[in-house]
Design a protein around this motif. Structure first.
Motif, mmCIF file in Angstrom:
data_model
loop_
_atom_site.group_PDB
_atom_site.id
_atom_site.type_symbol
_atom_site.label_atom_id
_atom_site.label_comp_id
_atom_site.label_asym_id
_atom_site.label_seq_id
_atom_site.Cartn_x
_atom_site.Cartn_y
_atom_site.Cartn_z
ATOM 1 N N TYR A 68 -3.788 -0.438 -1.494
ATOM 2 C CA TYR A 68 -4.214 0.528 -0.477
ATOM 3 C C TYR A 68 -3.922 0.018 0.935
ATOM 4 C CZ TYR A 68 -6.521 3.181 -4.156
ATOM 5 O OH TYR A 68 -6.784 3.914 -5.292
ATOM 6 N N GLU A 69 -2.767 -0.638 1.117
ATOM 7 C CA GLU A 69 -2.379 -1.180 2.416
ATOM 8 C C GLU A 69 -1.005 -0.660 2.818
ATOM 9 O OE1 GLU A 69 -4.431 -5.570 2.307
ATOM 10 O OE2 GLU A 69 -2.423 -5.356 1.471
ATOM 11 N N CYS A 70 -0.849 -0.337 4.083
ATOM 12 C CA CYS A 70 0.456 0.048 4.609
ATOM 13 C C CYS A 70 1.392 -1.152 4.504
ATOM 14 C CB CYS A 70 0.335 0.504 6.068
ATOM 15 S SG CYS A 70 1.948 0.765 6.871
ATOM 16 N N GLN A 71 2.516 -0.971 3.853
ATOM 17 C CA GLN A 71 3.444 -2.070 3.642
ATOM 18 C C GLN A 71 4.204 -2.462 4.914
ATOM 19 O OE1 GLN A 71 3.386 -3.778 0.494
ATOM 20 N NE2 GLN A 71 1.537 -2.537 0.762
ATOM 21 N N ASP A 72 4.430 -1.514 5.825
ATOM 22 C CA ASP A 72 5.070 -1.850 7.097
ATOM 23 C C ASP A 72 4.123 -2.645 7.985
ATOM 24 O OD1 ASP A 72 7.406 -0.668 6.308
ATOM 25 O OD2 ASP A 72 7.364 0.949 7.786
ATOM 26 N N CYS A 73 2.853 -2.242 8.040
ATOM 27 C CA CYS A 73 1.859 -3.005 8.807
ATOM 28 C C CYS A 73 1.736 -4.411 8.230
ATOM 29 C CB CYS A 73 0.502 -2.316 8.776
ATOM 30 S SG CYS A 73 0.391 -0.808 9.766
ATOM 31 N N LYS A 74 1.687 -4.502 6.919
ATOM 32 C CA LYS A 74 1.548 -5.793 6.241
ATOM 33 C C LYS A 74 2.730 -6.709 6.579
ATOM 34 C CE LYS A 74 0.593 -7.543 1.616
ATOM 35 N NZ LYS A 74 0.358 -7.147 0.223
ATOM 36 N N ALA A 75 3.939 -6.141 6.615
ATOM 37 C CA ALA A 75 5.129 -6.930 6.953
ATOM 38 C C ALA A 75 5.073 -7.455 8.388
ATOM 39 C CB ALA A 75 6.388 -6.088 6.746
ATOM 40 N N LEU A 119 -1.377 7.398 -7.336
ATOM 41 C CA LEU A 119 -2.503 6.491 -7.501
ATOM 42 C C LEU A 119 -2.036 5.101 -7.932
ATOM 43 C CD1 LEU A 119 -5.555 6.053 -7.466
ATOM 44 C CD2 LEU A 119 -5.627 6.960 -9.788
ATOM 45 N N GLU A 120 -1.067 5.048 -8.835
ATOM 46 C CA GLU A 120 -0.516 3.759 -9.266
ATOM 47 C C GLU A 120 0.106 3.005 -8.091
ATOM 48 O OE1 GLU A 120 2.014 3.741 -12.782
ATOM 49 O OE2 GLU A 120 0.967 5.533 -13.486
ATOM 50 N N ALA A 121 0.831 3.715 -7.230
ATOM 51 C CA ALA A 121 1.457 3.074 -6.067
ATOM 52 C C ALA A 121 0.395 2.561 -5.097
ATOM 53 C CB ALA A 121 2.395 4.052 -5.365
ATOM 54 N N LEU A 122 -0.648 3.355 -4.861
ATOM 55 C CA LEU A 122 -1.730 2.926 -3.974
ATOM 56 C C LEU A 122 -2.410 1.670 -4.519
ATOM 57 C CD1 LEU A 122 -3.229 6.423 -3.129
ATOM 58 C CD2 LEU A 122 -2.332 4.791 -1.443
ATOM 59 N N GLU A 123 -2.671 1.655 -5.811
ATOM 60 C CA GLU A 123 -3.309 0.488 -6.422
ATOM 61 C C GLU A 123 -2.386 -0.729 -6.377
ATOM 62 O OE1 GLU A 123 -4.522 1.917 -10.274
ATOM 63 O OE2 GLU A 123 -6.242 2.990 -9.430
ATOM 64 N N ARG A 124 -1.123 -0.531 -6.696
ATOM 65 C CA ARG A 124 -0.167 -1.642 -6.675
ATOM 66 C C ARG A 124 -0.071 -2.268 -5.285
ATOM 67 N NH1 ARG A 124 5.652 0.247 -6.619
ATOM 68 N NH2 ARG A 124 4.956 0.577 -4.496
ATOM 69 N N HIS A 142 -9.007 12.033 8.277
ATOM 70 C CA HIS A 142 -9.187 12.432 6.880
ATOM 71 C C HIS A 142 -8.252 11.643 5.974
ATOM 72 C CE1 HIS A 142 -9.640 14.774 3.288
ATOM 73 N NE2 HIS A 142 -8.383 15.090 3.308
ATOM 74 N N LYS A 143 -6.973 11.624 6.307
ATOM 75 C CA LYS A 143 -5.978 10.961 5.484
ATOM 76 C C LYS A 143 -5.348 9.850 6.301
ATOM 77 C CE LYS A 143 -1.780 11.939 2.912
ATOM 78 N NZ LYS A 143 -0.729 12.919 2.694
ATOM 79 N N ARG A 144 -5.344 8.640 5.773
ATOM 80 C CA ARG A 144 -4.831 7.495 6.518
ATOM 81 C C ARG A 144 -3.559 6.900 5.927
ATOM 82 N NH1 ARG A 144 -9.643 7.557 5.334
ATOM 83 N NH2 ARG A 144 -11.273 7.991 6.798
ATOM 84 N N LEU A 145 -3.348 7.115 4.637
ATOM 85 C CA LEU A 145 -2.201 6.515 3.955
ATOM 86 C C LEU A 145 -1.392 7.572 3.221
ATOM 87 C CD1 LEU A 145 -3.960 3.406 2.385
ATOM 88 C CD2 LEU A 145 -2.495 3.432 4.400
ATOM 89 N N ASP A 146 -0.094 7.365 3.206
ATOM 90 C CA ASP A 146 0.825 8.197 2.437
ATOM 91 C C ASP A 146 1.547 7.310 1.432
ATOM 92 O OD1 ASP A 146 0.566 10.774 3.445
ATOM 93 O OD2 ASP A 146 2.041 10.464 5.026
ATOM 94 N N VAL A 147 1.996 7.907 0.358
ATOM 95 C CA VAL A 147 2.901 7.218 -0.553
ATOM 96 C C VAL A 147 4.282 7.765 -0.244
ATOM 97 C CG1 VAL A 147 3.553 6.824 -2.947
ATOM 98 C CG2 VAL A 147 1.140 6.812 -2.294
ATOM 99 N N ASP A 148 5.141 6.880 0.209
ATOM 100 C CA ASP A 148 6.476 7.227 0.695
ATOM 101 C C ASP A 148 7.522 6.999 -0.376
ATOM 102 O OD1 ASP A 148 8.635 7.637 2.640
ATOM 103 O OD2 ASP A 148 8.912 5.469 2.525
ATOM 104 N N HIS A 149 8.456 7.929 -0.474
ATOM 105 C CA HIS A 149 9.637 7.712 -1.306
ATOM 106 C C HIS A 149 10.636 6.920 -0.456
ATOM 107 C CE1 HIS A 149 7.976 11.112 -3.624
ATOM 108 N NE2 HIS A 149 8.577 10.508 -4.626
ATOM 109 N N ILE A 150 10.965 5.723 -0.885
ATOM 110 C CA ILE A 150 11.893 4.872 -0.147
ATOM 111 C C ILE A 150 13.238 5.579 -0.004
ATOM 112 C CG2 ILE A 150 13.115 2.664 -0.171
ATOM 113 C CD1 ILE A 150 10.606 1.622 -1.807
#
Length: 98
Positions: A22-29, A14-19, A43-51
């Protein structure tokens, strides 16, 4: 998996999504916007990925700096998951989350 159901992961996710707003960082780039509201049919559109994958870096599993928000397509692309071929066996030890 026990880790992904743990209280620690749920809170950190949740902290990562808020930080990441709630936007895909690759799309944003790429100058695109892909948020949780992008595709209402899924149902699910976003994942929190471990770099750095927790399979190889379990000590970074709960490190916020090792997390980023990705849309499902970008997350699957990162892990080369397409169709039925993306079932990957996780090698890291999940036993510490009992």
């Amino acid at each position: 998996m026990k880790f992904y159901r743990s209280k620690e992961w749920t809170q950190l996710r949740l902290e990562a999504l808020e930080r990441d707003n709630y936007e895909c960082q690759d799309c944003k780039a790429q100058g695109k916007v892909y948020t949780n509201n992008h595709d209402p049919d899924k149902h699910k559109r976003l994942d929190v990925d471990h770099i750095r994958d927790i399979e190889h870096y379990p000590e970074l599993a709960l490190n916020l700096d090792n997390l980023r928000v990705l849309c499902i397509p970008h997350h699957n692309l990162k892990h080369s998951r397409f169709g039925n071929r993306f079932k990957k066996k996780i090698e890291w030890d999940d036993e510490r989350w009992d």
